[in-house]
Scaffold this motif. Structure first.
Motif, PDB file in Angstrom:
ATOM      1  N   GLY A 182       7.176  -2.519 -12.606  1.00  0.00           N
ATOM      2  CA  GLY A 182       7.340  -1.657 -11.429  1.00  0.00           C
ATOM      3  C   GLY A 182       6.268  -0.588 -11.280  1.00  0.00           C
ATOM      4  N   VAL A 183       5.658  -0.157 -12.394  1.00  0.00           N
ATOM      5  CA  VAL A 183       4.636   0.906 -12.300  1.00  0.00           C
ATOM      6  C   VAL A 183       3.519   0.545 -11.334  1.00  0.00           C
ATOM      7  CG1 VAL A 183       4.902   2.144 -14.481  1.00  0.00           C
ATOM      8  CG2 VAL A 183       3.472   0.095 -14.411  1.00  0.00           C
ATOM      9  N   VAL A 184       3.184  -0.738 -11.249  1.00  0.00           N
ATOM     10  CA  VAL A 184       2.057  -1.123 -10.391  1.00  0.00           C
ATOM     11  C   VAL A 184       2.363  -0.738  -8.938  1.00  0.00           C
ATOM     12  CG1 VAL A 184       0.664  -3.056  -9.530  1.00  0.00           C
ATOM     13  CG2 VAL A 184       1.322  -2.979 -11.946  1.00  0.00           C
ATOM     14  N   SER A 185       3.553  -1.108  -8.446  1.00  0.00           N
ATOM     15  CA  SER A 185       3.834  -0.750  -7.047  1.00  0.00           C
ATOM     16  C   SER A 185       4.156   0.731  -6.895  1.00  0.00           C
ATOM     17  CB  SER A 185       4.933  -1.631  -6.448  1.00  0.00           C
ATOM     18  OG  SER A 185       6.023  -1.665  -7.264  1.00  0.00           O
ATOM     19  N   ILE A 186       4.728   1.344  -7.914  1.00  0.00           N
ATOM     20  CA  ILE A 186       5.016   2.794  -7.823  1.00  0.00           C
ATOM     21  C   ILE A 186       3.698   3.578  -7.706  1.00  0.00           C
ATOM     22  CG2 ILE A 186       5.944   4.793  -9.086  1.00  0.00           C
ATOM     23  CD1 ILE A 186       8.054   2.782 -10.268  1.00  0.00           C
ATOM     24  N   PHE A 187       2.739   3.259  -8.577  1.00  0.00           N
ATOM     25  CA  PHE A 187       1.445   3.959  -8.513  1.00  0.00           C
ATOM     26  C   PHE A 187       0.749   3.702  -7.179  1.00  0.00           C
ATOM     27  CE2 PHE A 187       0.883   3.815 -13.438  1.00  0.00           C
ATOM     28  CZ  PHE A 187       1.717   4.916 -13.564  1.00  0.00           C
ATOM     29  N   LEU A 188       0.784   2.437  -6.752  1.00  0.00           N
ATOM     30  CA  LEU A 188       0.115   2.087  -5.493  1.00  0.00           C
ATOM     31  C   LEU A 188       0.702   2.862  -4.316  1.00  0.00           C
ATOM     32  CD1 LEU A 188      -0.569  -1.714  -5.385  1.00  0.00           C
ATOM     33  CD2 LEU A 188      -1.923   0.045  -4.283  1.00  0.00           C
ATOM     34  N   GLU A 189       2.028   2.867  -4.221  1.00  0.00           N
ATOM     35  CA  GLU A 189       2.686   3.599  -3.123  1.00  0.00           C
ATOM     36  C   GLU A 189       2.320   5.080  -3.195  1.00  0.00           C
ATOM     37  OE1 GLU A 189       4.395   2.617  -0.557  1.00  0.00           O
ATOM     38  OE2 GLU A 189       4.835   0.527  -1.034  1.00  0.00           O
ATOM     39  N   GLY A 305      -6.361  -9.388 -10.931  1.00  0.00           N
ATOM     40  CA  GLY A 305      -4.971  -9.378 -10.467  1.00  0.00           C
ATOM     41  C   GLY A 305      -4.627  -8.081  -9.740  1.00  0.00           C
ATOM     42  N   ILE A 306      -5.097  -6.969 -10.300  1.00  0.00           N
ATOM     43  CA  ILE A 306      -4.838  -5.668  -9.642  1.00  0.00           C
ATOM     44  C   ILE A 306      -5.558  -5.632  -8.286  1.00  0.00           C
ATOM     45  CG2 ILE A 306      -5.327  -3.171  -9.774  1.00  0.00           C
ATOM     46  CD1 ILE A 306      -2.981  -3.890 -11.538  1.00  0.00           C
ATOM     47  N   GLU A 307      -6.766  -6.152  -8.255  1.00  0.00           N
ATOM     48  CA  GLU A 307      -7.544  -6.206  -7.006  1.00  0.00           C
ATOM     49  C   GLU A 307      -6.758  -6.993  -5.933  1.00  0.00           C
ATOM     50  OE1 GLU A 307     -11.015  -5.145  -7.427  1.00  0.00           O
ATOM     51  OE2 GLU A 307     -11.361  -5.311  -5.269  1.00  0.00           O
ATOM     52  N   LEU A 308      -6.231  -8.148  -6.321  1.00  0.00           N
ATOM     53  CA  LEU A 308      -5.468  -8.987  -5.373  1.00  0.00           C
ATOM     54  C   LEU A 308      -4.186  -8.285  -4.922  1.00  0.00           C
ATOM     55  CD1 LEU A 308      -5.887 -12.417  -7.214  1.00  0.00           C
ATOM     56  CD2 LEU A 308      -6.795 -11.851  -4.944  1.00  0.00           C
ATOM     57  N   THR A 309      -3.569  -7.564  -5.846  1.00  0.00           N
ATOM     58  CA  THR A 309      -2.319  -6.860  -5.523  1.00  0.00           C
ATOM     59  C   THR A 309      -2.598  -5.706  -4.551  1.00  0.00           C
ATOM     60  OG1 THR A 309      -1.617  -7.377  -7.762  1.00  0.00           O
ATOM     61  CG2 THR A 309      -0.277  -5.783  -6.572  1.00  0.00           C
ATOM     62  N   LEU A 314      -2.541  -3.315   0.955  1.00  0.00           N
ATOM     63  CA  LEU A 314      -3.290  -2.719   2.072  1.00  0.00           C
ATOM     64  C   LEU A 314      -3.194  -3.590   3.317  1.00  0.00           C
ATOM     65  CD1 LEU A 314      -6.453  -1.397   0.181  1.00  0.00           C
ATOM     66  CD2 LEU A 314      -4.492  -0.077   1.002  1.00  0.00           C
ATOM     67  N   GLU A 315      -3.249  -4.912   3.135  1.00  0.00           N
ATOM     68  CA  GLU A 315      -3.125  -5.824   4.296  1.00  0.00           C
ATOM     69  C   GLU A 315      -1.779  -5.629   4.981  1.00  0.00           C
ATOM     70  OE1 GLU A 315      -5.906  -9.537   2.779  1.00  0.00           O
ATOM     71  OE2 GLU A 315      -3.724  -9.704   2.672  1.00  0.00           O
ATOM     72  N   ARG A 316      -0.742  -5.489   4.170  1.00  0.00           N
ATOM     73  CA  ARG A 316       0.604  -5.311   4.706  1.00  0.00           C
ATOM     74  C   ARG A 316       0.696  -4.045   5.551  1.00  0.00           C
ATOM     75  NH1 ARG A 316       5.701  -4.014   1.089  1.00  0.00           N
ATOM     76  NH2 ARG A 316       4.198  -2.415   0.595  1.00  0.00           N
ATOM     77  N   ARG A 317      -0.083  -3.038   5.163  1.00  0.00           N
ATOM     78  CA  ARG A 317      -0.078  -1.770   5.916  1.00  0.00           C
ATOM     79  C   ARG A 317      -1.138  -1.741   7.007  1.00  0.00           C
ATOM     80  NH1 ARG A 317       1.785   2.903   3.040  1.00  0.00           N
ATOM     81  NH2 ARG A 317       0.039   4.027   3.962  1.00  0.00           N
ATOM     82  N   GLY A 318      -1.855  -2.874   7.161  1.00  0.00           N
ATOM     83  CA  GLY A 318      -2.899  -2.939   8.187  1.00  0.00           C
ATOM     84  C   GLY A 318      -4.117  -2.104   7.836  1.00  0.00           C
ATOM     85  N   GLN A 319      -4.283  -1.809   6.520  1.00  0.00           N
ATOM     86  CA  GLN A 319      -5.414  -0.967   6.125  1.00  0.00           C
ATOM     87  C   GLN A 319      -6.628  -1.770   5.662  1.00  0.00           C
ATOM     88  OE1 GLN A 319      -2.655   2.061   3.982  1.00  0.00           O
ATOM     89  NE2 GLN A 319      -4.621   3.061   4.213  1.00  0.00           N
ATOM     90  N   VAL A 320      -6.463  -3.105   5.629  1.00  0.00           N
ATOM     91  CA  VAL A 320      -7.627  -3.933   5.315  1.00  0.00           C
ATOM     92  C   VAL A 320      -7.485  -5.219   6.105  1.00  0.00           C
ATOM     93  CG1 VAL A 320      -6.810  -5.282   3.333  1.00  0.00           C
ATOM     94  CG2 VAL A 320      -9.145  -4.533   3.374  1.00  0.00           C
TER      95      VAL A 320
END
Ligand SMILES: NC(=O)c1ccc[n+]([C@@H]2O[C@H](COP(=O)([O-])OP(=O)(O)OC[C@H]3O[C@@H](n4cnc5c(N)ncnc54)[C@H](O)[C@@H]3O)[C@@H](O)[C@H]2O)c1
Length: 322
Positions: A182-189, A305-309, A314-320
């Protein structure tokens, strides 16, 4: 072409597995009650049944579909929730699994099971292989371990094949914050929303805890290899590479910057806090058995893997742009 039921198909790992198998031309029935899964994750080329794995209606639907394989990913996945709600955890994770095993028994369908190496082995000194004595320290770990035992017993009694996959910390596109990585998405958010992040640490180590991060596409491939295996077995699905939480944080910051996302000096430095009750210092799994017998090895390294995540978030948020 095989007929496959995937439970938890609207979730993070289940949906990635369905995508992989649809791409390979298999016929898939996606099952999920959408309690935490997202309907948008359901592959439109699969059939979809919205139902609880504990209910007889769901079993009836599975029996009608008559699959060759049941790939059981649906679960209550939060360790803290299992501590506060052990009854619900056991109902979904043990009784729900038994319902799916009843279907496998009647159909003589192969049973693939998403277990958890991280939680089942508990705190380890070096690295855990499949012969390491389990040490379940949470209701979640115990419900997975109990399910593994039911699988072995019912396979013996009813003559269906099984493969148990003990995942380490799975990360990647569609990941949710309450899972074992979960840390990966928590940090990203946090970073995207310009919030400060916190790394929990033990006093003797200020870079966070050691975990074994495996990319979700590699987990989907492991399920595919399990589908092809002609015997029963239990396998760790992991990289065997130790990574501390701080390294994950830094890789995410670097990837965001490469995508042109501004990360200010203040949020790129995390806060530190004490480890929480139940936190493991070290979780690391040896996947040599999977390499030898399943012919499976991880193909995506942590940086990729982190790059792809990050790209997916970002794609989901329309930022890339895709
Ligand atoms: N994410 C990890 O790091 C990790 C590590 C080890 C093991 N696992 C295991 O892998 C599996 C998939 O985990 P995930 O990370 O994709 O979790 P997830 O929460 O994203 O997916 C679980 C899915 O199961 C569904 N579900 C829950 N209860 C259900 C029920 N009663 N009936 C029908 N559907 C139900 C949810 O709606 C959700 O879509 C789980 O069994 C989990 O224990 C995950």
């Amino acid at each position: 072409m095989a007929k496959i039921v995937v439970t938890g198909a609207a979730g993070f790992i289940g949906s990635n597995i369905v995508d992989y198998w649809i791409e390979k031309g298999h016929e898939v029935l996606s099952v999920d009650d959408l309690s935490s899964g997202n309907i948008n994750n359901i592959n439109s080329k699969s059939l979809f049944f919205q139902g609880d794995i504990c209910s007889k209606k769901t079993s009836k639907k599975i029996l009608e579909f008559s699959p060759d394989v049941i790939c059981h990913q649906a679960a209550q996945i939060s360790v803290p929730y299992s501590v506060t709600h052990p009854y619900i955890d056991a109902k979904i994770n043990i009784l729900g699994t038994i319902r799916m095993l009843e279907c496998a028994s009647k159909l003589k369908a192969k049973f693939l099971f998403a277990s958890t190496g991280g939680a089942i082995y508990g705190e380890i000194k070096d690295i855990a292989n499949e012969d390491t004595e389990p040490s379940a320290t949470s209701p979640y770990a115990l419900s997975k371990l109990t399910s593994e035992n039911y699988i072995k017993l019912m396979s013996q009694k009813f003559g269906f094949k099984y493969v148990i996959l003990r995942y380490s910390n799975v990360y990647g596109p569609r990941q949710v914050p309450h899972g074992e990585a979960g840390v990966v998405s928590i940090f990203l958010e946090n970073l995207i929303n310009k919030r400060k992040s916190t790394i929990n640490t033990f006093p003797e180590d200020n870079e966070g805890m050691v975990r074994d991060y495996v990319f979700v596409k590699d987990v989907a491939i492991a399920n595919d290899r399990a589908l092809e295996l002609d015997k029963c077995g239990t396998f760790n699905i992991s990289t065997g590479i130790p990574t501390k939480t701080k390294r994950i944080f830094s890789l995410i910051v670097d990837a965001l910057k490469r995508y042109g996302i501004e990360v200010s000096e203040s949020i790129s430095v995390p806060n530190y806090a004490d480890a929480r009750p139940g936190d493991l210092r070290r979780s690391l799994l040896d996947s040599n058995r999977a390499k030898e017998i399943l012919k499976w090895e991880p193909t995506v390294n942590l940086k990729e893997g982190i790059e792809l995540t990050v790209k997916w978030f970002l794609e989901r948020r329309g930022q890339v742009r895709t």
